[in-house]
Motif scaffolding. Structure first.
Motif, PDB file in Angstrom:
ATOM      1  N   GLU A  22      -6.121   6.187  -9.156  1.00  0.00           N
ATOM      2  CA  GLU A  22      -5.489   4.911  -8.820  1.00  0.00           C
ATOM      3  C   GLU A  22      -5.408   4.057 -10.084  1.00  0.00           C
ATOM      4  O   GLU A  22      -6.371   3.962 -10.867  1.00  0.00           O
ATOM      5  CB  GLU A  22      -6.329   4.177  -7.772  1.00  0.00           C
ATOM      6  CG  GLU A  22      -5.861   2.773  -7.434  1.00  0.00           C
ATOM      7  CD  GLU A  22      -4.586   2.750  -6.607  1.00  0.00           C
ATOM      8  OE1 GLU A  22      -3.968   1.683  -6.533  1.00  0.00           O
ATOM      9  OE2 GLU A  22      -4.221   3.806  -6.035  1.00  0.00           O
ATOM     10  N   PRO A  23      -4.252   3.438 -10.356  1.00  0.00           N
ATOM     11  CA  PRO A  23      -4.182   2.533 -11.514  1.00  0.00           C
ATOM     12  C   PRO A  23      -5.229   1.429 -11.429  1.00  0.00           C
ATOM     13  O   PRO A  23      -5.613   0.993 -10.338  1.00  0.00           O
ATOM     14  CB  PRO A  23      -2.763   1.957 -11.410  1.00  0.00           C
ATOM     15  CG  PRO A  23      -1.985   3.005 -10.689  1.00  0.00           C
ATOM     16  CD  PRO A  23      -2.946   3.576  -9.688  1.00  0.00           C
ATOM     17  N   VAL A  24      -5.699   1.000 -12.576  1.00  0.00           N
ATOM     18  CA  VAL A  24      -6.660  -0.096 -12.648  1.00  0.00           C
ATOM     19  C   VAL A  24      -5.860  -1.398 -12.622  1.00  0.00           C
ATOM     20  O   VAL A  24      -5.351  -1.861 -13.648  1.00  0.00           O
ATOM     21  CB  VAL A  24      -7.523   0.015 -13.916  1.00  0.00           C
ATOM     22  CG1 VAL A  24      -8.478  -1.180 -14.009  1.00  0.00           C
ATOM     23  CG2 VAL A  24      -8.301   1.326 -13.916  1.00  0.00           C
ATOM     24  N   VAL A  42      -7.886   7.823 -16.751  1.00  0.00           N
ATOM     25  CA  VAL A  42      -7.966   6.416 -16.361  1.00  0.00           C
ATOM     26  C   VAL A  42      -6.603   5.776 -16.633  1.00  0.00           C
ATOM     27  O   VAL A  42      -6.094   5.849 -17.748  1.00  0.00           O
ATOM     28  CB  VAL A  42      -9.070   5.678 -17.135  1.00  0.00           C
ATOM     29  CG1 VAL A  42      -9.046   4.183 -16.813  1.00  0.00           C
ATOM     30  CG2 VAL A  42     -10.428   6.281 -16.809  1.00  0.00           C
ATOM     31  N   VAL A  43      -6.020   5.154 -15.608  1.00  0.00           N
ATOM     32  CA  VAL A  43      -4.650   4.641 -15.701  1.00  0.00           C
ATOM     33  C   VAL A  43      -4.673   3.123 -15.901  1.00  0.00           C
ATOM     34  O   VAL A  43      -5.063   2.378 -14.993  1.00  0.00           O
ATOM     35  CB  VAL A  43      -3.837   4.998 -14.444  1.00  0.00           C
ATOM     36  CG1 VAL A  43      -2.390   4.505 -14.587  1.00  0.00           C
ATOM     37  CG2 VAL A  43      -3.864   6.506 -14.199  1.00  0.00           C
ATOM     38  N   ALA A  73       0.828  -1.207   0.000  1.00  0.00           N
ATOM     39  CA  ALA A  73       0.000   0.000   0.000  1.00  0.00           C
ATOM     40  C   ALA A  73       0.861   1.256   0.000  1.00  0.00           C
ATOM     41  O   ALA A  73       0.572   2.230  -0.710  1.00  0.00           O
ATOM     42  CB  ALA A  73      -0.932  -0.008   1.203  1.00  0.00           C
ATOM     43  N   ALA A  74       1.931   1.242   0.788  1.00  0.00           N
ATOM     44  CA  ALA A  74       2.835   2.394   0.825  1.00  0.00           C
ATOM     45  C   ALA A  74       3.529   2.587  -0.522  1.00  0.00           C
ATOM     46  O   ALA A  74       3.705   3.721  -0.985  1.00  0.00           O
ATOM     47  CB  ALA A  74       3.862   2.210   1.937  1.00  0.00           C
ATOM     48  N   ASN A  75       3.925   1.497  -1.148  1.00  0.00           N
ATOM     49  CA  ASN A  75       4.567   1.596  -2.462  1.00  0.00           C
ATOM     50  C   ASN A  75       3.616   2.156  -3.507  1.00  0.00           C
ATOM     51  O   ASN A  75       4.000   2.981  -4.346  1.00  0.00           O
ATOM     52  CB  ASN A  75       5.085   0.228  -2.900  1.00  0.00           C
ATOM     53  CG  ASN A  75       6.291  -0.227  -2.104  1.00  0.00           C
ATOM     54  OD1 ASN A  75       6.992   0.577  -1.502  1.00  0.00           O
ATOM     55  ND2 ASN A  75       6.535  -1.532  -2.095  1.00  0.00           N
ATOM     56  N   ARG A  76       2.362   1.705  -3.470  1.00  0.00           N
ATOM     57  CA  ARG A  76       1.388   2.210  -4.438  1.00  0.00           C
ATOM     58  C   ARG A  76       1.097   3.687  -4.201  1.00  0.00           C
ATOM     59  O   ARG A  76       0.904   4.446  -5.162  1.00  0.00           O
ATOM     60  CB  ARG A  76       0.115   1.375  -4.378  1.00  0.00           C
ATOM     61  CG  ARG A  76       0.302  -0.036  -4.928  1.00  0.00           C
ATOM     62  CD  ARG A  76      -0.998  -0.823  -4.973  1.00  0.00           C
ATOM     63  NE  ARG A  76      -0.807  -2.107  -5.644  1.00  0.00           N
ATOM     64  CZ  ARG A  76      -1.796  -2.964  -5.921  1.00  0.00           C
ATOM     65  NH1 ARG A  76      -3.046  -2.656  -5.595  1.00  0.00           N
ATOM     66  NH2 ARG A  76      -1.532  -4.110  -6.542  1.00  0.00           N
ATOM     67  N   GLU A  77       1.093   4.099  -2.960  1.00  0.00           N
ATOM     68  CA  GLU A  77       0.910   5.515  -2.663  1.00  0.00           C
ATOM     69  C   GLU A  77       2.097   6.326  -3.162  1.00  0.00           C
ATOM     70  O   GLU A  77       1.930   7.426  -3.712  1.00  0.00           O
ATOM     71  CB  GLU A  77       0.725   5.713  -1.157  1.00  0.00           C
ATOM     72  CG  GLU A  77       0.618   7.170  -0.728  1.00  0.00           C
ATOM     73  CD  GLU A  77      -0.536   7.911  -1.372  1.00  0.00           C
ATOM     74  OE1 GLU A  77      -0.423   9.143  -1.566  1.00  0.00           O
ATOM     75  OE2 GLU A  77      -1.560   7.260  -1.709  1.00  0.00           O
ATOM     76  N   ARG A  78       3.307   5.797  -3.007  1.00  0.00           N
ATOM     77  CA  ARG A  78       4.489   6.476  -3.538  1.00  0.00           C
ATOM     78  C   ARG A  78       4.406   6.605  -5.055  1.00  0.00           C
ATOM     79  O   ARG A  78       4.787   7.629  -5.619  1.00  0.00           O
ATOM     80  CB  ARG A  78       5.754   5.710  -3.145  1.00  0.00           C
ATOM     81  CG  ARG A  78       6.138   5.861  -1.678  1.00  0.00           C
ATOM     82  CD  ARG A  78       7.458   5.185  -1.381  1.00  0.00           C
ATOM     83  NE  ARG A  78       7.908   5.500  -0.027  1.00  0.00           N
ATOM     84  CZ  ARG A  78       9.170   5.668   0.324  1.00  0.00           C
ATOM     85  NH1 ARG A  78      10.130   5.543  -0.588  1.00  0.00           N
ATOM     86  NH2 ARG A  78       9.500   5.961   1.561  1.00  0.00           N
ATOM     87  N   LEU A  79       3.940   5.565  -5.704  1.00  0.00           N
ATOM     88  CA  LEU A  79       3.785   5.604  -7.149  1.00  0.00           C
ATOM     89  C   LEU A  79       2.822   6.726  -7.553  1.00  0.00           C
ATOM     90  O   LEU A  79       3.119   7.522  -8.454  1.00  0.00           O
ATOM     91  CB  LEU A  79       3.267   4.253  -7.650  1.00  0.00           C
ATOM     92  CG  LEU A  79       3.067   4.101  -9.153  1.00  0.00           C
ATOM     93  CD1 LEU A  79       4.402   4.038  -9.881  1.00  0.00           C
ATOM     94  CD2 LEU A  79       2.243   2.843  -9.456  1.00  0.00           C
TER      95      LEU A  79
END
Length: 253
Positions: free
Chosen positions: A68-70, A102-103, A53-59
């Motif tokens: 948010e990426p799909v 849309v990502v 979750a932290a990595n996705r937030e950094r991204l």
């Protein structure tokens, strides 16, 4: 996150319209501990969910993503979904959209990430192509979903296992050659089997559908331990993300 932590993330070297944004992450820039160190973006490989979750937030923060990426539940098949219409996680191996903001995203650690856009900057797609998907027609399915002539498309091949490292058996070669005898040129005999060139196989499939503007395709995830995750090399490991989207705003669709 420091700028230098993400300096080696990969930006496609292609003449896409400015409205098209695309990128592939590397191992750098995250918080996951070994063997997922450090920017693992997959939530299905055994990593600490809080780290993912932290990595996705950094991204999201680092790229200033519009959403948010799909994320997909990749199944090594040929399914391509409309990213703008998903309400949950789909079992598919690619997504496409004509909607700005849309990502589209795929996760890889040896399989080939393929990014597509049209020259007008109106539609994009992200595709996860392992050998099963390639043989089954995932590229063709993605091109059908793009709904554009091949001459109007640009393709970028992201980091995948390279031809010196990808050992396969007779059944893999047979699956490709049965569909196209020219695929034999992408396999090289070695003791006990073959070495396969995923990049060459993808280029053949793209060319057969008229896509000649193909870029990238010169990395090896297996050989570059410092930069890339590799499932074949390490087993328990993380995943990189390949993302593509249309920027919201004027000219974004």
């Amino acid at each position: 996150m420091r700028e230098d932590e993400t300096a080696d993330w990969l930006i496609p070297d292609w003449p896409a319209p400015a409205v098209v944004r695309a990128l592939t992450t590397t191992r750098a820039g995250g918080v996951s501990r070994p063997p997922y160190d450090s920017l693992n973006l997959a939530d299905h490989v055994g990593d600490d969910p809080a780290a993912v979750a932290a990595n996705r937030e950094r991204l999201r923060t680092r790229l200033g993503l519009p959403a948010e990426p799909v994320w997909l539940r990749q199944v090594h098949g040929t399914g391509i979904v409309d990213a703008a219409r998903l309400s949950g996680t789909a079992g598919a191996d690619g997504s496409t959209t004509a909607q700005p903001g849309v990502v589209c995203a795929v996760l890889t650690a040896d399989c080939l990430p393929l990014l597509l856009c049209d020259r007008a900057g109106r539609r994009v797609a992200a595709v996860h192509a392992g050998w099963r998907g390639l043989a089954g027609g995932v590229i063709e399915a993605a091109l059908d979903a793009m709904d554009r002539p091949g001459s109007e498309l640009l393709a970028w091949l992201g980091p995948a296992i390279g031809p010196r490292a990808f050992a396969v058996g007779d059944e893999v070669r047979a699956a490709f050659v049965a569909a196209d005898p020219a695929a034999a040129t992408a396999f090289h005999r070695e003791a006990g089997g073959w070495r396969a060139d995923l990049y060459a196989l993808a280029r053949q499939r793209l060319a057969a559908r008229g896509v000649r503007a193909v870029y990238g395709g010169h990395w090896c995830t297996h050989e570059d331990r410092a930069r890339f995750y590799s499932y074949r090399r390490d087993g328990d490991t993380g995943r990189m993300a390949s993302l593509i989207w249309l920027e919201p705003g004027p000219g974004g669709g």
